[in-house]
Design a protein around this motif. Sequence first.
Motif, PDB file in Angstrom:
ATOM      1  N   THR A 208      11.904   2.261  96.773  1.00 14.05           N
ATOM      2  CA  THR A 208      11.851   1.225  97.811  1.00 14.05           C
ATOM      3  C   THR A 208      11.715   1.802  99.219  1.00 14.05           C
ATOM      4  O   THR A 208      11.483   1.057 100.171  1.00 14.05           O
ATOM      5  CB  THR A 208      13.121   0.352  97.744  1.00 14.05           C
ATOM      6  N   SER A 209      11.840   3.115  99.363  1.00 17.50           N
ATOM      7  CA  SER A 209      11.666   3.746 100.682  1.00 17.50           C
ATOM      8  C   SER A 209      10.219   4.138 100.946  1.00 17.50           C
ATOM      9  O   SER A 209       9.921   4.687 102.020  1.00 17.50           O
ATOM     10  CB  SER A 209      12.549   5.001 100.778  1.00 17.50           C
TER      11      SER A 209
ATOM     12  N   LEU B  23       8.480   3.207 104.281  1.00 21.74           N
ATOM     13  CA  LEU B  23       8.890   3.954 105.468  1.00 21.74           C
ATOM     14  C   LEU B  23       8.089   5.250 105.594  1.00 21.74           C
ATOM     15  O   LEU B  23       7.616   5.613 106.680  1.00 21.74           O
ATOM     16  CB  LEU B  23      10.389   4.253 105.398  1.00 21.74           C
TER      17      LEU B  23
ATOM     18  N   ALA C 268       9.846  -3.330 108.740  1.00 21.61           N
ATOM     19  CA  ALA C 268      10.889  -3.527 107.724  1.00 21.61           C
ATOM     20  C   ALA C 268      11.095  -5.008 107.443  1.00 21.61           C
ATOM     21  O   ALA C 268      11.286  -5.411 106.288  1.00 21.61           O
ATOM     22  CB  ALA C 268      12.190  -2.886 108.193  1.00 21.61           C
TER      23      ALA C 268
ATOM     24  N   GLN D 244      13.512  -5.352 104.290  1.00 13.82           N
ATOM     25  CA  GLN D 244      14.372  -4.186 104.072  1.00 13.82           C
ATOM     26  C   GLN D 244      15.677  -4.321 104.855  1.00 13.82           C
ATOM     27  O   GLN D 244      15.683  -4.780 105.998  1.00 13.82           O
ATOM     28  CB  GLN D 244      13.646  -2.913 104.478  1.00 13.82           C
TER      29      GLN D 244
ATOM     30  N   TRP E  80      17.710   1.371 105.646  1.00 14.93           N
ATOM     31  CA  TRP E  80      16.543   2.159 106.076  1.00 14.93           C
ATOM     32  C   TRP E  80      16.862   3.008 107.296  1.00 14.93           C
ATOM     33  O   TRP E  80      16.297   4.098 107.464  1.00 14.93           O
ATOM     34  CB  TRP E  80      15.306   1.293 106.277  1.00 14.93           C
TER      35      TRP E  80
ATOM     36  N   THR F 188      18.441   6.124 105.908  1.00 12.30           N
ATOM     37  CA  THR F 188      17.404   6.972 105.313  1.00 12.30           C
ATOM     38  C   THR F 188      16.601   7.677 106.389  1.00 12.30           C
ATOM     39  O   THR F 188      16.332   8.886 106.310  1.00 12.30           O
ATOM     40  CB  THR F 188      16.462   6.129 104.434  1.00 12.30           C
ATOM     41  N   LEU F 189      16.225   6.945 107.429  1.00  9.26           N
ATOM     42  CA  LEU F 189      15.448   7.517 108.520  1.00  9.26           C
ATOM     43  C   LEU F 189      16.227   8.617 109.230  1.00  9.26           C
ATOM     44  O   LEU F 189      15.683   9.685 109.544  1.00  9.26           O
ATOM     45  CB  LEU F 189      15.057   6.419 109.513  1.00  9.26           C
TER      46      LEU F 189
END
Length: 738
Positions: free
Chosen positions: A664-665, A668, A686, A693, A698, A701-702
């Motif tokens: 799902t990333s 990005l 997003a 998202q 996210w 994650t970023l």
Amino acid sequence: MSARDFKLKPNLLCIVPPYPLTSVPLGPAALLGYLKANGCYDFDFLDLRLWVPYSFAPTHQQVGAFGETFVLDVPELPLVLQMLRNFDEGGPLIGPPTELFERYCAERVINSVYLHTYLTALDRFFERVFSQMKDLRFIGFSCWTTNYLATMLAAAHLKRRRSPPFIVVGGPQVTESAHSAQLGLASGLFDAVALSDGEETLLSLYEAFCQGNGEVTTFVPGTMQRDPETNGFRVTDRKPLRMKELPLPSFEEMSISSYGRPYDDPKYNNLRILPFQLSRGCTDKCSFCSEWVFWRTYRVGPVERSVEQLKELKSHYKADGIWFADSLLNGKMSRLIEFSETAIKKKLDVLWGGYMRADMSPDVASLVFESGCRNVFLGIESMSDETLEMMRKRRKEANNIEALRNFLQTGMVVQAGLIAGFPGDTRHRFLHTARVLQEIQQEFANLSVNTEPFAVMPGQPIFQDLERYGLHPTRWAQDYLDIAPKYRNITSGIYCTVDGPNQGIERLGEFRIGRSLAEAEIGLNYGRKEPLAPFRFHLDHLYGDCALGTLKSSAAMTYGAILTKQEQEELEEGHLLSTVQGQSSIPLLEHPVFADLVARIEAAHLVRPRATTPGIYAGNYEGSLSERAALTLSPFVIARVLEARAVLLVVNFISGQRMVLPVTSAWLLELLSGAPRFLDEIRERARAESPPQDDEAWMKTLDDLREQGFVVVNDHRTDRPPAPFRRRTSLQVIQPSR
């Protein structure tokens, strides 16, 4: 304003390969810190070593085919002269191999096909790099012996522009070797050479450049410049800077996460190590060393201030460790003790290491270990009192053994430096040195040995007094100098080799004995070749049955791809077929046997490998995500969805870092693989995803991707254009005579 508008500043500090890429470079960071402390924010930084696999010295060797001792003045002079001739004649900078090229390679024990391929690829790399930077006005190169020819080659590309930039070159090679500086200036490739300390000199040159509307019409202190009146060279002195005048080095313009190197010990895996200096210069004056000559005087900074600066480095850049680039950390033992005690008292809490001489008591060794010291390079050089005296080491065998044991007993990793072929040393003495070190190695597994062949360099005291050491120099052959006869007024005075006691086969034999003491090829190994070749993937296990495949592209860059087990097997079948067809020496990425397979592998990537055009970017550091930052993927990142495991594998093929993310990333990674993006742009994307998202997920994650070097800060959003540079202090210049 869109992030797409951002580009590198027209004023740039740059390093070109080859030189070992072991850590974030301190020299440019010190320059940037000094520039900004004086109100100058006009410079970006670009380290081209990140794109190109290196060998330590691909263009020359210190030991010849028959044990010759080559002088490291302009060690690859025939290659330099051929490039300068090509530049002067307006032809290709790297032409076809000549008979003299082949002879040079044979004398230096260099494979001529390899070297020509290397230089051709590097030439192509510079062409493609600089074609992406349309506006360059002022550029400063850092130059060592190993990248002197490459720096000249890069400068030649820039000087062929319709509006060429002003080029200043500094560093050890052009400071020590007047001939190197003069060739750069005489050819027009360099506009000025910065000698020794570069901070104030660079600032003064840039101020003169700004005042002169793109020209420097004054003689700036601390430089060698061409004198337009005499057509000679003028060296203008500058007083060395005091340590307390130096601000904190700035790593803001560097993508420091790109320099991460995994360690074998999980305890130290992925440490972020930054360089720093507590002092400049050296209290010793060893006859073979040019380090103390380069820095001219020994200077130390206030300990309390240094510790506070280190705490700032740790806090701002999240540094786990420090490598001290000081020539000699224990030049004054009282200062090392004071630093260690202050680091403990102030709870500095970072691991550190550096260069020291063999002078250490058990109590002080325990103290520096407690303060965080875990790695030390000791300049042992010899275990013979007679040889040490000739070296002017001010140490004896007993001092060396005592210091080694005191360091090793703490558990520190110690690397002992050894010189093979020192003039006046003997086979008997060197064998004794090797036996002593081997005995200590058998007792302590944390001792390694780094052996370097004795070399003559123009910055050494030995170079100024060769006869005293029984060394007889020989100049370069006339036909080499005839490659570019217009430079004979410079080249006719350059030494090629020296001969004398303990040279030739003795030096070669000692070097081989010293190398046998090393468990692995570590340290400054002048015989090391490039780890990658263009004909075959080098494979490293990544995740599951996947491997990271890396090779060298025809544009000199490292090429990386994520390969499944099936693809690895298909590659092996292709290698067998190409060998049968006699085509195993064709670069793999251009080989017809592998064309379909490479195309399928690349198409299977979410973030695809890059083979031809280097992705140049401004890699700024930011400690945490901000709305002002424009973010993009590092050009060294590839990513692939592994459908069998339902994960997204992200890899930095330079640092070796990898992350496993949920599929799902993928949005990005796709977004960041294009133009740089601000957080508001990412947030908008997003929300447009289906389903939208989660912001918290996210963002985390970023932030993880940025902290580990997969995502870099390309630039910052500003509310107003930068003000023109105005320095607080006046510029000291010397007007040329008229």
